[in-house]
Design a protein around this motif. Structure first.
Motif, PDB file in Angstrom:
ATOM      1  N   UNK A  59      19.108  33.318  18.171  1.00 33.29           N
ATOM      2  CA  UNK A  59      20.041  32.827  19.195  1.00 33.29           C
ATOM      3  C   UNK A  59      19.573  33.100  20.622  1.00 33.29           C
ATOM      4  N   UNK A  60      18.511  33.887  20.765  1.00 33.04           N
ATOM      5  CA  UNK A  60      18.027  34.194  22.118  1.00 33.04           C
ATOM      6  C   UNK A  60      16.518  34.337  22.083  1.00 33.04           C
ATOM      7  N   UNK A  61      15.853  33.589  22.936  1.00 33.49           N
ATOM      8  CA  UNK A  61      14.418  33.738  23.146  1.00 33.49           C
ATOM      9  C   UNK A  61      14.184  33.676  24.646  1.00 33.49           C
ATOM     10  N   UNK A  62      13.600  34.727  25.171  1.00 33.86           N
ATOM     11  CA  UNK A  62      13.209  34.758  26.576  1.00 33.86           C
ATOM     12  C   UNK A  62      11.689  34.946  26.574  1.00 33.86           C
ATOM     13  N   UNK A  63      10.928  33.881  26.860  1.00 29.30           N
ATOM     14  CA  UNK A  63       9.471  33.981  26.795  1.00 29.30           C
ATOM     15  C   UNK A  63       8.949  35.184  27.589  1.00 29.30           C
ATOM     16  N   UNK A  64       8.046  35.919  26.965  1.00 31.40           N
ATOM     17  CA  UNK A  64       7.473  37.103  27.604  1.00 31.40           C
ATOM     18  C   UNK A  64       8.382  38.314  27.582  1.00 31.40           C
ATOM     19  N   UNK A  65       9.568  38.191  26.996  1.00 28.37           N
ATOM     20  CA  UNK A  65      10.514  39.311  26.956  1.00 28.37           C
ATOM     21  C   UNK A  65      10.956  39.610  25.528  1.00 28.37           C
ATOM     22  N   UNK A  66      11.861  38.812  24.943  1.00 26.64           N
ATOM     23  CA  UNK A  66      12.374  39.097  23.597  1.00 26.64           C
ATOM     24  C   UNK A  66      12.681  37.839  22.802  1.00 26.64           C
ATOM     25  N   UNK A  67      12.695  38.023  21.480  1.00 24.98           N
ATOM     26  CA  UNK A  67      13.294  37.085  20.531  1.00 24.98           C
ATOM     27  C   UNK A  67      14.381  37.881  19.823  1.00 24.98           C
ATOM     28  N   UNK A  68      15.569  37.296  19.666  1.00 27.93           N
ATOM     29  CA  UNK A  68      16.717  38.041  19.134  1.00 27.93           C
ATOM     30  C   UNK A  68      17.452  37.223  18.089  1.00 27.93           C
ATOM     31  N   UNK A 135       4.317  35.577  14.454  1.00 32.77           N
ATOM     32  CA  UNK A 135       4.371  34.688  15.616  1.00 32.77           C
ATOM     33  C   UNK A 135       5.753  34.683  16.255  1.00 32.77           C
ATOM     34  N   UNK A 136       6.279  35.862  16.543  1.00 35.97           N
ATOM     35  CA  UNK A 136       7.610  35.976  17.148  1.00 35.97           C
ATOM     36  C   UNK A 136       7.692  35.215  18.472  1.00 35.97           C
ATOM     37  N   UNK A 137       6.614  35.183  19.221  1.00 33.00           N
ATOM     38  CA  UNK A 137       6.607  34.498  20.510  1.00 33.00           C
ATOM     39  C   UNK A 137       6.647  32.986  20.403  1.00 33.00           C
ATOM     40  N   UNK A 138       6.472  32.440  19.201  1.00 32.80           N
ATOM     41  CA  UNK A 138       6.526  30.990  19.007  1.00 32.80           C
ATOM     42  C   UNK A 138       7.906  30.502  18.585  1.00 32.80           C
ATOM     43  N   UNK A 139       8.823  31.417  18.343  1.00 29.88           N
ATOM     44  CA  UNK A 139      10.188  31.026  17.991  1.00 29.88           C
ATOM     45  C   UNK A 139      10.882  30.383  19.183  1.00 29.88           C
ATOM     46  N   UNK A 140      11.812  29.503  18.893  1.00 27.68           N
ATOM     47  CA  UNK A 140      12.671  28.934  19.928  1.00 27.68           C
ATOM     48  C   UNK A 140      14.116  29.129  19.492  1.00 27.68           C
ATOM     49  N   UNK A 141      15.006  29.132  20.457  1.00 27.88           N
ATOM     50  CA  UNK A 141      16.424  29.271  20.132  1.00 27.88           C
ATOM     51  C   UNK A 141      16.829  28.178  19.155  1.00 27.88           C
ATOM     52  N   UNK A 142      17.549  28.583  18.118  1.00 24.57           N
ATOM     53  CA  UNK A 142      17.993  27.652  17.088  1.00 24.57           C
ATOM     54  C   UNK A 142      17.141  27.670  15.836  1.00 24.57           C
ATOM     55  N   UNK A 143      15.949  28.283  15.882  1.00 24.99           N
ATOM     56  CA  UNK A 143      15.152  28.432  14.659  1.00 24.99           C
ATOM     57  C   UNK A 143      15.918  29.317  13.688  1.00 24.99           C
ATOM     58  N   UNK A 144      15.792  29.018  12.401  1.00 21.62           N
ATOM     59  CA  UNK A 144      16.505  29.785  11.383  1.00 21.62           C
ATOM     60  C   UNK A 144      15.574  30.784  10.703  1.00 21.62           C
ATOM     61  N   UNK A 145      16.138  31.926  10.356  1.00 19.80           N
ATOM     62  CA  UNK A 145      15.447  32.946   9.576  1.00 19.80           C
ATOM     63  C   UNK A 145      15.740  32.646   8.104  1.00 19.80           C
ATOM     64  N   UNK A 146      14.718  32.712   7.269  1.00 17.50           N
ATOM     65  CA  UNK A 146      14.899  32.419   5.855  1.00 17.50           C
ATOM     66  C   UNK A 146      14.995  33.681   5.021  1.00 17.50           C
ATOM     67  N   UNK A 147      14.595  33.561   3.778  1.00 22.30           N
ATOM     68  CA  UNK A 147      14.661  34.685   2.841  1.00 22.30           C
ATOM     69  C   UNK A 147      13.930  35.907   3.383  1.00 22.30           C
ATOM     70  N   UNK A 148      14.416  37.072   2.994  1.00 19.58           N
ATOM     71  CA  UNK A 148      13.808  38.339   3.380  1.00 19.58           C
ATOM     72  C   UNK A 148      13.185  38.986   2.146  1.00 19.58           C
ATOM     73  N   UNK A 149      11.933  39.343   2.245  1.00 18.17           N
ATOM     74  CA  UNK A 149      11.249  40.088   1.202  1.00 18.17           C
ATOM     75  C   UNK A 149      11.156  41.536   1.678  1.00 18.17           C
ATOM     76  N   UNK A 150      11.634  42.463   0.870  1.00 17.85           N
ATOM     77  CA  UNK A 150      11.706  43.869   1.271  1.00 17.85           C
ATOM     78  C   UNK A 150      10.744  44.676   0.415  1.00 17.85           C
ATOM     79  N   UNK A 151       9.912  45.480   1.090  1.00 20.09           N
ATOM     80  CA  UNK A 151       8.933  46.318   0.388  1.00 20.09           C
ATOM     81  C   UNK A 151       8.944  47.721   0.992  1.00 20.09           C
ATOM     82  N   UNK A 152       8.804  48.725   0.143  1.00 20.01           N
ATOM     83  CA  UNK A 152       8.599  50.091   0.629  1.00 20.01           C
ATOM     84  C   UNK A 152       7.137  50.235   1.033  1.00 20.01           C
ATOM     85  N   UNK A 153       6.901  51.005   2.076  1.00 23.99           N
ATOM     86  CA  UNK A 153       5.522  51.243   2.510  1.00 23.99           C
ATOM     87  C   UNK A 153       5.146  52.678   2.278  1.00 23.99           C
TER      88      UNK A 153
END
Length: 153
Positions: A59-68, A135-153
């Motif tokens: 819902x928020x992308x400020x180039x050079x600052x954050x993707x949220x 590629x977090x910096x290539x996201x734009x507002x309105x892009x959707x996040x899909x499935x999450x794969x969770x792994x222990x490190x």
């Protein structure tokens, strides 16, 4: 009135956890480190395990600052319905560090931000939960996040 103890207090992950989200720009990964913020990292892992982030919009992308992302309504004002206490630490927010978004002290919930550059004004003010890859910096507002794969490190 003080907030009640977070239910996650009994569930902090004993190690780092890797969450990889599917997205339009490719896999987006966050490595959650519980050392500085055990309650917040446990909450984010639990939300990812429950499928909370699937289909959620950036819902928020400020180039050079954050993707949220992390607001189910997609407007930046919502969350999971459960507040988090701030677990701030005097560590720097460098490029691709991950934090919990706030609307004031102890108002975090499910919204995450990924810094896209060094952001010294965030240092010590926000809960730092890990580091991101992808590629977090290539996201734009309105892009959707899909499935999450969770792994222990």
């Amino acid at each position: 009135m003080p907030l009640p103890a977070a239910p996650e207090i009994d569930l902090p992950p004993p190690h780092t956890t890797k969450i990889t989200f599917a997205s339009y720009v490719g896999p987006l990964t966050i490595h959650l480190d519980p050392i500085l913020a055990p309650i917040a990292t446990a909450r984010i892992v639990a939300l990812a395990q429950s499928g909370f982030f699937h289909g959620i919009l950036v819902h928020r992308v400020v180039p050079g600052f954050v993707a949220q992302f992390g607001d189910p309504e997609g407007d930046g004002f919502g969350g999971s319905g459960k507040l988090l206490r701030c677990e701030t630490a005097p560590v720097p927010f460098n490029a691709f560090d991950v934090g919990i978004a706030l609307a004031g002290r102890d108002t975090g919930s499910s919204q995450l931000f990924v810094t896209l550059s060094r952001t010294p004004h965030l240092d010590g003010e926000y809960t730092h939960i890990g580091h991101a890859e992808g590629k977090w910096g290539e996201l734009v507002e309105g892009d959707a996040i899909g499935d999450a794969k969770i792994e222990d490190e």
